[in-house]
Design a protein around this motif. Sequence first.
Motif, mmCIF file in Angstrom:
data_model
loop_
_atom_site.group_PDB
_atom_site.id
_atom_site.type_symbol
_atom_site.label_atom_id
_atom_site.label_comp_id
_atom_site.label_asym_id
_atom_site.label_seq_id
_atom_site.Cartn_x
_atom_site.Cartn_y
_atom_site.Cartn_z
ATOM 1 N N ASP A 303 71.725 110.920 26.401
ATOM 2 C CA ASP A 303 73.116 111.288 26.702
ATOM 3 C C ASP A 303 73.110 112.743 27.149
ATOM 4 O O ASP A 303 72.398 113.565 26.551
ATOM 5 C CB ASP A 303 74.000 111.203 25.452
ATOM 6 C CG ASP A 303 74.217 109.787 24.954
ATOM 7 O OD1 ASP A 303 73.935 108.836 25.706
ATOM 8 O OD2 ASP A 303 74.670 109.634 23.800
ATOM 9 N N LEU A 304 73.904 113.052 28.165
ATOM 10 C CA LEU A 304 73.972 114.422 28.687
ATOM 11 C C LEU A 304 75.424 114.836 28.855
ATOM 12 O O LEU A 304 76.254 114.026 29.277
ATOM 13 C CB LEU A 304 73.295 114.482 30.061
ATOM 14 C CG LEU A 304 71.793 114.137 30.091
ATOM 15 C CD1 LEU A 304 71.382 113.629 31.459
ATOM 16 C CD2 LEU A 304 70.965 115.341 29.694
ATOM 17 N N THR A 333 75.931 110.016 31.312
ATOM 18 C CA THR A 333 76.316 111.388 31.643
ATOM 19 C C THR A 333 77.813 111.577 31.398
ATOM 20 O O THR A 333 78.618 110.720 31.769
ATOM 21 C CB THR A 333 76.011 111.665 33.126
ATOM 22 O OG1 THR A 333 76.578 110.616 33.907
ATOM 23 C CG2 THR A 333 74.524 111.735 33.394
ATOM 24 N N ILE A 360 78.569 117.271 37.423
ATOM 25 C CA ILE A 360 78.329 115.874 37.012
ATOM 26 C C ILE A 360 77.827 115.065 38.210
ATOM 27 O O ILE A 360 76.936 114.221 38.076
ATOM 28 C CB ILE A 360 79.564 115.231 36.325
ATOM 29 C CG1 ILE A 360 79.187 113.904 35.619
ATOM 30 C CG2 ILE A 360 80.685 114.893 37.267
ATOM 31 C CD1 ILE A 360 78.800 114.031 34.225
ATOM 32 N N LEU A 363 74.211 115.833 38.666
ATOM 33 C CA LEU A 363 73.413 115.236 37.590
ATOM 34 C C LEU A 363 73.295 113.718 37.752
ATOM 35 O O LEU A 363 72.211 113.140 37.604
ATOM 36 C CB LEU A 363 74.062 115.576 36.235
ATOM 37 C CG LEU A 363 73.337 115.072 34.998
ATOM 38 C CD1 LEU A 363 71.948 115.697 34.883
ATOM 39 C CD2 LEU A 363 74.136 115.397 33.727
#
Length: 437
Positions: A303-304, A333, A360, A363
């Motif tokens: 999880d980020l 994310t 985001i 990413l």
Amino acid sequence: MQKFFHIVTYGCQMNVHESEKIAGILAELGYVSCEDISKADIVVFNTCCIRENAENHAFGNIGMLKKLKAEKRGIIIAVGGCLPQQMGKAANLHEKFPYVDIIFGTHNLHKLKDYVLLKEKQKKAVINIEDDNGIICEDDKPFRTSYPNAWVNITYGCNNFCSYCIVPYVRGRERSRKSENIINEVKELVGKGYKEITLLGQNVNSYGNGTDEISFPRLLEKIANIDGRFRLRFMTSHPKDFSEQLAKVMADNPKICHCLHLPVQSGSDVILKAMNRKYTSADYLEKIEILKKYVPDCAVTTDLIVGFPGETKEDFEATLNLVKKVDYSSAFTFVYSKRDGTVAAKMPNQIPEEVSKQRIMELVELVNSLTRKHSQHYVGKVVEILCEGYDEKKGLYLGRDEYGRMGYFESETDAIGQFVNLKIQKANGVSLMGERV
Ligand code: 5AD
Ligand code: SF4
């Protein structure tokens, strides 16, 4: 006359399983599940408040039921889950949606039967989010809807207090179920033919902490020794509690899937400290090294969060670098969501939305490229998947391999619940297409 229930679930796997428990309670009361909300005699919203958009989504949908309530006076509308468990939110919900009949929380889910019976007798709304002193209810008879997969709670709540997270406030302190009860539940599920067991908890690898219970690796080992053909998974693990012993147990027990969800949240040490994660990026990478030493083929997912207060361009780049270094097979994310009552909500330097949005996107692009690369490695190989469903739209059966990758295939006969060998012909991003061999 037949009575029907309809449950709307928001949020994580934990909530999906709690909805199965809610369904079990309603089934005991004589209600039958229905797909069509307008046909239901009781509608339950099982909510989540971990991020603001999940909360807003639930609020919006509860608002839309006003019309249904006006048309069908006898219908019972219940709102449960962790949203009402936030400070002042139960009263807020009652005020905003006076037609909601029952408001309950995660701690007292097992009392829903009493609340429904009470509501059937009285006009007044039943509002109860009592804590019950963290009691673990062992009487649940979940109405399982995901054969051949079954979820089993091993811990409830969380003691970690990551500075952005509301979970410890709404789900309370960590409690571990008795290992004997967990093992008996898994034995029963395997006996009934379930083929994949996923152990659930906010922080499964701190199982037993502060009690005289066995450790998490020992629990896993004991479960993996239960007779029968099944796969074993667990989530979520916290990096600080990931041990060499756990890696060894994963390597030595073939029933345990070679797949680990290990949320890192950020690759920047400054941000990790501000998040109160209790590890540095070097500590995290060391854990990954230990894992790969014992389980070289292990798929790692994470999880980020982007846009945590104070996150600089350099901090964000550190996250991108760590993602590349670990080479995750996939990742969830998130954009940081400010949650009232948490430490991070009071931090200065909240990040502007445009900056978080940009980050985001970058990413997600990186994560997707890694996922695609991992999927491509499958082409031409034979993998074993556990068939878990049929996709009506695609006209294909689907299931996952032990690393969690989804594979689709054609079958003349019903394959749900079977282990199937697939020769992979094509990789479409996160999923695979194969032929039965
Ligand atoms: N904002 C964004 N993401 C969050 N998560 C938890 N709280 C927040 C928040 N306030 C994410 C974390 C966690 C996952 C379940 O949800 O990444 O691991
Ligand atoms: Fe939240 Fe951190 Fe607990 Fe996970 S470990 S539930 S992110 S407080």
